[in-house]
Write a protein that holds these residues in place. Structure first.
Motif, short mmCIF file in Angstrom:
data_model
loop_
_atom_site.label_atom_id
_atom_site.label_comp_id
_atom_site.label_asym_id
_atom_site.label_seq_id
_atom_site.Cartn_x
_atom_site.Cartn_y
_atom_site.Cartn_z
N LEU A 1 0.93 -1.00 0.12
CA LEU A 1 -0.11 -0.06 0.05
C LEU A 1 0.71 1.05 -0.07
O LEU A 1 1.68 1.26 0.91
N THR A 2 0.61 2.12 -0.89
CA THR A 2 1.52 3.39 -0.91
C THR A 2 0.54 4.38 -1.24
O THR A 2 -0.13 4.59 -1.88
N PRO A 3 0.43 5.15 0.09
CA PRO A 3 -0.67 6.38 -0.10
C PRO A 3 -0.06 7.58 -0.72
O PRO A 3 1.10 7.74 -0.90
N VAL A 4 -1.25 8.14 -1.44
CA VAL A 4 -0.76 9.43 -2.14
C VAL A 4 -1.60 10.47 -1.74
O VAL A 4 -2.85 9.95 -1.34
N ASP A 5 -1.55 11.72 -2.18
CA ASP A 5 -2.44 12.74 -1.92
C ASP A 5 -3.67 12.72 -2.65
O ASP A 5 -4.80 13.18 -2.08
N ASP A 6 -3.60 12.14 -3.79
CA ASP A 6 -5.23 12.55 -4.65
C ASP A 6 -5.98 11.35 -4.56
O ASP A 6 -6.83 11.15 -5.29
N GLY A 7 -5.75 10.43 -3.69
CA GLY A 7 -6.80 9.48 -3.46
C GLY A 7 -6.92 8.26 -4.66
O GLY A 7 -7.79 7.61 -4.65
N ARG A 8 -5.78 8.28 -5.29
CA ARG A 8 -5.64 7.29 -6.15
C ARG A 8 -5.50 6.11 -5.78
O ARG A 8 -5.31 5.61 -4.45
N LEU A 9 -6.29 4.79 -6.36
CA LEU A 9 -6.32 3.54 -6.06
C LEU A 9 -6.23 2.63 -7.29
O LEU A 9 -6.85 2.54 -7.93
N GLU A 10 -5.02 1.91 -7.37
CA GLU A 10 -4.58 1.22 -8.50
C GLU A 10 -4.14 -0.24 -7.91
O GLU A 10 -3.43 -0.40 -7.11
N LEU A 11 -4.70 -1.26 -8.63
CA LEU A 11 -4.15 -2.63 -8.09
C LEU A 11 -3.42 -3.29 -9.21
O LEU A 11 -3.90 -3.27 -10.43
N TYR A 12 -2.34 -3.64 -9.02
CA TYR A 12 -1.38 -4.41 -9.85
C TYR A 12 -0.98 -5.72 -9.61
O TYR A 12 -1.02 -6.07 -8.51
N LEU A 13 -0.99 -6.63 -10.80
CA LEU A 13 -0.57 -7.98 -10.29
C LEU A 13 0.49 -8.28 -11.56
O LEU A 13 0.35 -8.01 -12.71
N ASN A 14 1.83 -8.30 -11.25
CA ASN A 14 3.03 -8.67 -12.10
C ASN A 14 2.91 -7.41 -12.85
O ASN A 14 3.04 -7.78 -14.21
N ASP A 15 2.83 -6.24 -12.51
CA ASP A 15 2.98 -4.82 -13.46
C ASP A 15 2.02 -4.77 -14.33
O ASP A 15 1.89 -3.94 -15.24
N GLU A 16 0.96 -5.63 -14.11
CA GLU A 16 -0.44 -5.47 -15.00
C GLU A 16 -1.31 -4.75 -14.29
O GLU A 16 -1.82 -5.00 -13.29
N LEU A 17 -1.93 -3.64 -14.67
CA LEU A 17 -2.86 -2.96 -13.95
C LEU A 17 -4.26 -3.64 -14.15
O LEU A 17 -4.83 -4.04 -15.01
#
Length: 67
Positions: free
Chosen positions: A23-39
């Motif tokens: 989990l990497t928090p960022v300011d703009d509320g972005r949420l991305e899930l990756y599996l082996n560099d694939e979004l």
């Protein structure tokens, strides 16, 4: 951050620690899930909606099929 932590918990309980989760928090509320560099999920692409339980289940199925 609470939604991301809940999603991480869902994945952790499903895969029993056999899946690395970061989990990497960022300011703009972005949420991305990756599996082996694939979004596999992008909150921005889904009109800013956090995934509900059904969507999280679908994402876990995607991960299960790919690993």
């Amino acid at each position: 951050m609470p939604q991301a932590a809940w999603i991480a918990t869902e994945f952790f309980s499903e895969f029993r620690g056999g899946l690395g989760i970061t989990l990497t928090p960022v300011d703009d509320g972005r949420l991305e899930l990756y599996l082996n560099d694939e979004l596999i999920f992008d909150r921005k692409a889904e009109d800013g909606k956090y995934p509900d339980l059904d969507r999280v289940r679908a994402l876990k199925a995607v991960v299960k099929n790919k690993i």
